[in-house]
Design a protein around this motif. Sequence first.
Motif, short mmCIF file in Angstrom:
data_model
loop_
_atom_site.label_atom_id
_atom_site.label_comp_id
_atom_site.label_asym_id
_atom_site.label_seq_id
_atom_site.Cartn_x
_atom_site.Cartn_y
_atom_site.Cartn_z
N ALA A 152 0.83 -1.21 0.00
CA ALA A 152 0.00 0.00 0.00
C ALA A 152 0.86 1.26 0.00
N GLU A 153 1.96 1.23 0.76
CA GLU A 153 2.86 2.38 0.77
C GLU A 153 3.47 2.61 -0.62
N ASN A 154 3.88 1.52 -1.26
CA ASN A 154 4.40 1.64 -2.63
C ASN A 154 3.33 2.16 -3.58
N ALA A 155 2.13 1.60 -3.45
CA ALA A 155 1.04 1.99 -4.34
C ALA A 155 0.71 3.47 -4.19
N GLY A 156 0.81 3.97 -2.95
CA GLY A 156 0.53 5.38 -2.71
C GLY A 156 1.49 6.31 -3.43
N LEU A 157 2.67 5.79 -3.75
CA LEU A 157 3.68 6.55 -4.48
C LEU A 157 3.70 6.19 -5.97
N GLY A 158 2.81 5.29 -6.34
CA GLY A 158 2.75 4.88 -7.74
C GLY A 158 3.85 3.92 -8.14
N LEU A 159 4.49 3.26 -7.17
CA LEU A 159 5.67 2.44 -7.44
C LEU A 159 5.32 0.96 -7.60
N HIS A 160 6.14 0.26 -8.37
CA HIS A 160 6.00 -1.19 -8.51
C HIS A 160 6.45 -1.88 -7.22
N THR A 161 5.93 -3.08 -6.97
CA THR A 161 6.34 -3.87 -5.82
C THR A 161 6.82 -5.24 -6.28
N LEU A 162 8.07 -5.56 -5.96
CA LEU A 162 8.58 -6.91 -6.21
C LEU A 162 8.22 -7.78 -5.02
N VAL A 163 7.56 -8.90 -5.30
CA VAL A 163 7.16 -9.85 -4.26
C VAL A 163 8.01 -11.11 -4.40
#
Length: 287
Positions: A152-163
């Motif tokens: 959610a923190e990444n999404a708030g900045l518009g960033l991709h997330t590697l899982v």
Amino acid sequence: MLYIIGLGLADELDVSVKGLEVIRRAERVYLEAYTAVLLVDQQQLERYYGRPVIIADRETVESHSDDILADAHEKDVAFLVVGDPFSATTHTDLALRCRQHDPPIPTRTLPNASILTAVGATGLSLYTFGQTVSMVFFTDNWRPSSFYDRVAENAGLGLHTLVLLDIKVKEPDLKAMARGKIVYEAPRFMTVAQCASQMLDVEEERKQGICGQDRLAVGVARLGSENQAIVAGTLEELAEADLGKPLHSLVLCGRKMHEMEWEYVREFAMDQDKFDRIWRADYAGKG
């Protein structure tokens, strides 16, 4: 000296020339075999290196590191790591133990490719990735969802997330341990489909839209190998995708996905028309 040597992601040929020279002259050679695994077995490595390789499981590294470090202040010891040496905190801890050893043990790190950089093969810009998160296997009684907050923190900045997806290698069978027996479970490796499904399950609980069915994502498998696989689509689509043998990882796309990224990634889409439609509606120009 303790040499912490990155092996890269695929097979025995990915080691650097410097790393191979150290391996062939070292007093002992250890292979860390629980934070990640290569796509070849121990015997294939030994044939190429011309040296025996000692498998270092979690217990060896975390509880018996003195065995690894024995005489390392006088002789060369090679500690081999899949990917890049410091992609996992375990290896930072080992280097710290060398500093604290009496006498201190000098260390040298030989880097290599890791999933953190190889994921650029998807076409997504490494500059627009946020925090990396890990996904563990859910059980009937344990469904940790703290990853959702980081996403959610990444999404708030518009960033991709590697899982990064869970692997279970030489894990003790808890029921057998309760009976006083040491039995290890068969190795298990989480798939992109399992990860996407668990993300959707947590979304049902959180209901913030962070991991919704129509969020775009990219699944990857065996990056760096000749048979690597990359598949793009919605989380709902990836929950049904079959990328074959391990190791798998997943990227949840951020809203800042640039047009150039979209143009590259769409070639991997399970349904290009759907992928394009969602990108234009929810991602294009939203960064």
